[in-house]
Write a protein that holds these residues in place. Sequence first.
Motif, PDB file in Angstrom:
ATOM      1  N   CYS A 162       0.833  -1.203   0.000  1.00 42.11           N
ATOM      2  CA  CYS A 162       0.000   0.000   0.000  1.00 42.11           C
ATOM      3  C   CYS A 162       0.868   1.253   0.000  1.00 42.11           C
ATOM      4  O   CYS A 162       1.693   1.433   0.897  1.00 42.11           O
ATOM      5  CB  CYS A 162      -0.897   0.031   1.232  1.00 42.11           C
ATOM      6  SG  CYS A 162      -1.822  -1.489   1.543  1.00 42.11           S
ATOM      7  N   ASP A 163       0.657   2.089  -1.007  1.00 43.76           N
ATOM      8  CA  ASP A 163       1.237   3.434  -0.977  1.00 43.76           C
ATOM      9  C   ASP A 163       0.259   4.301  -0.188  1.00 43.76           C
ATOM     10  O   ASP A 163      -0.551   5.032  -0.736  1.00 43.76           O
ATOM     11  CB  ASP A 163       1.423   3.958  -2.401  1.00 43.76           C
ATOM     12  CG  ASP A 163       1.990   5.371  -2.419  1.00 43.76           C
ATOM     13  OD1 ASP A 163       2.612   5.770  -1.424  1.00 43.76           O
ATOM     14  OD2 ASP A 163       1.782   6.082  -3.413  1.00 43.76           O
ATOM     15  N   ARG A 164       0.339   4.182   1.137  1.00 43.75           N
ATOM     16  CA  ARG A 164      -0.626   4.804   2.044  1.00 43.75           C
ATOM     17  C   ARG A 164      -0.154   6.203   2.408  1.00 43.75           C
ATOM     18  O   ARG A 164       0.973   6.392   2.865  1.00 43.75           O
ATOM     19  CB  ARG A 164      -0.785   3.950   3.291  1.00 43.75           C
ATOM     20  CG  ARG A 164      -1.805   4.481   4.276  1.00 43.75           C
ATOM     21  CD  ARG A 164      -1.850   3.640   5.537  1.00 43.75           C
ATOM     22  NE  ARG A 164      -2.538   4.378   6.587  1.00 43.75           N
ATOM     23  CZ  ARG A 164      -2.444   4.095   7.874  1.00 43.75           C
ATOM     24  NH1 ARG A 164      -1.686   3.088   8.288  1.00 43.75           N
ATOM     25  NH2 ARG A 164      -3.096   4.819   8.771  1.00 43.75           N
ATOM     26  N   ARG A 165      -1.047   7.179   2.242  1.00 44.57           N
ATOM     27  CA  ARG A 165      -0.686   8.566   2.472  1.00 44.57           C
ATOM     28  C   ARG A 165      -1.722   9.266   3.337  1.00 44.57           C
ATOM     29  O   ARG A 165      -2.828   8.781   3.543  1.00 44.57           O
ATOM     30  CB  ARG A 165      -0.556   9.317   1.149  1.00 44.57           C
ATOM     31  CG  ARG A 165       0.340   8.661   0.134  1.00 44.57           C
ATOM     32  CD  ARG A 165       0.581   9.562  -1.042  1.00 44.57           C
ATOM     33  NE  ARG A 165       1.149   8.846  -2.170  1.00 44.57           N
ATOM     34  CZ  ARG A 165       1.564   9.434  -3.278  1.00 44.57           C
ATOM     35  NH1 ARG A 165       1.465  10.738  -3.408  1.00 44.57           N
ATOM     36  NH2 ARG A 165       2.074   8.728  -4.267  1.00 44.57           N
ATOM     37  N   GLY A 166      -1.328  10.442   3.795  1.00 47.59           N
ATOM     38  CA  GLY A 166      -2.171  11.304   4.608  1.00 47.59           C
ATOM     39  C   GLY A 166      -1.301  12.415   5.134  1.00 47.59           C
ATOM     40  O   GLY A 166      -0.504  12.997   4.391  1.00 47.59           O
ATOM     41  N   ALA A 167      -1.411  12.713   6.425  1.00 47.77           N
ATOM     42  CA  ALA A 167      -0.499  13.688   7.023  1.00 47.77           C
ATOM     43  C   ALA A 167       0.937  13.177   6.987  1.00 47.77           C
ATOM     44  O   ALA A 167       1.885  13.953   6.990  1.00 47.77           O
ATOM     45  CB  ALA A 167      -0.925  13.992   8.452  1.00 47.77           C
TER      46      ALA A 167
END
Length: 673
Positions: free
Chosen positions: A472-477
Amino acid sequence: MRAWAWVVLSACVLWAGCGDDDDNPDADVVDHVEPDDTGADGDDDAGEVEVVDDAGGDETTPMGPVFLYQSSAGDIPDGGSYYIPLNNGTSTVVVYSEQLDLFTIRNDGDAAVTLNSLTITPGTGVMPEEFELREADLLHSPLSLADEALAPDGTRDFYIRLFPVETSERTATLVLTYDTTHTLTVNVRGHGGSGGTQQALFSPDASATWHKVWGTAANDETVAGMAADAAGNAYTVGWTTQLVDAFAYDLLVSRVNADGALAWQKTWYSNWTAGHRDWVPYTGDGDPGATDSIDEDAGFIYIAGQTCDGTNSPDSAYALVMKVQESDGALMWDRLFAANAAHNQANDGATGYAVDVAGNLVYVAGTTGADTSGSESHVMLLALQKADAAPLFDLAIDLAAGTNDRGYTVRGDGAGNVFVAGYTNNRGFLLKLTGATTATPTLAWAKQVDLGLGSAFVSMALDAAGDVYLACDRRGADTFFAVAKFSGATGTLTWAKTYDDPAGSSGKNNAHVVRVLGDALYAGGRIAFSDFDTNMGDGLILKVAAADGGLDWASWFFGGKGTEEMATHFVKGFALSGADLLVAGQVYTSNHNGAWYRGYWYDGIGEWTDYAPAVTDITTANMFNMANGSFQDAASHRTWEDPPAALVLQNAVDKTDGAMPDEDVFLMRLDVP
């Protein structure tokens, strides 16, 4: 008498500084030394001293004419010990920094002696470079001492260098051999420190059987992915800058044998060399290229990527797929695909990100304008016969109207089921096709997975039961190293996990690749722990129980965070070779480092926690054949040859000529549990 009186004075200075042996059981010292009147001739200078301790015991220790002296310790007797730094017994030396303590060999005899050798041997679990002997010159050169004469009253200076790579006690044994049969042995200790999180070398042993870097001194070489054959030979695909094309990229393909030797290397470049990219494009944050862009099957490797036709407009892009013979690097076939043979409109272009061989077919996933109106792009899925590249279908899948959709990874199970995952509507997606061995497959289901705004899935693996694992190329802050498992039958989430630094965030945590090897899942990418290299990040490998996501072990690759040591590492590929793990990835040095490409694997210090992304059905997906889709032979479009300037594959410790900052491919063979 002169020699023995001097020894007594030096030893007293040592012991006064270190304290009583009974009070400090870790210090190999005694309370005082007295002349021994019991020598063979009854004289005090019989060549022996009497060692007396508080318990009243004594022993007679032969001293001889040769002494080892250190200013903070005085004379160090045979069998004694010394603590770096400066024999204080408590100070630590920061990992990946050096401490040099000066020693003197002194000949107090009346005749010359021959210093045959001086060696230092690391203790159990201590790496060879942690203790080294250096000359007492301005450059601190490696010590060169062999059968060297030392005159009466002569001295020979040298340094012991401590370079700790673990935050624990480090030990070694120093042995001086002189006049062939005499030895003087000293136990040397020190302690690595970090000023923060403890750092332990990965255990069980993950030392590299070999660790190579592949590249040039001046150019940047980037790896996208790696595959391997049953014999443990590794194949990589990536690209380089300014090798043929002075302004853009040329594809690079290589084979590295199981023993770490380079078998062959090839470059693929188009006829237009004025800034036109021939490469494997980026898929995610911090990702040098699509990791699933190469696959291996029955003596051949298959590669997906992108090239162009001589312009820089969006419609100039072609999806590229090729087949290469493993034994010698011969190109068997290569094909270009565009959504329209005219290739003169913005939506005619196409890009390949991933390839998979299942049964007799080669599947390519990517993105294309699909020869449609509007500015959006769609998921592209191509199928070709692996024998001769005859096309079976060319599909476009519009998952969300008005958005850009990209297929970053593809896997087939050989029974007609094909899974594609990637990016849609600023989120990740996973879909399943059935009947994909025919020209008219069916879309069984499609799921959107909310990993955060701008997130995606970038790598996929299937297990024997047909279940799906995703990086997962997991993003957010922040960015997060995350892995998920889905049911291959229904697309429901089985489990998802995140590996993270509990002490803070850095934006340098990325999962790049997943592989099912045996009954375990391996996941790789990059991590940035707060006490270490938060500026660039470090390579990370996890071994996970495929069934429930339980963490077996985690290990990260670190080479220091000083300005002359800093380098980021991305793990981009895995394969098992017997009991060993083959690992490929990217090393990228800092603006002040062109000579330090190595490091060590350490026990993971992150937290492996549950993660529950929202999963929703995509009910508006539209899948269609591209009516004007065009495959063409790439032979007239490109050159396939050995690189005009050969890239060098060398041991990581030997490369010191990188043009800062420098980007190279790394490959390792690791002994892991």
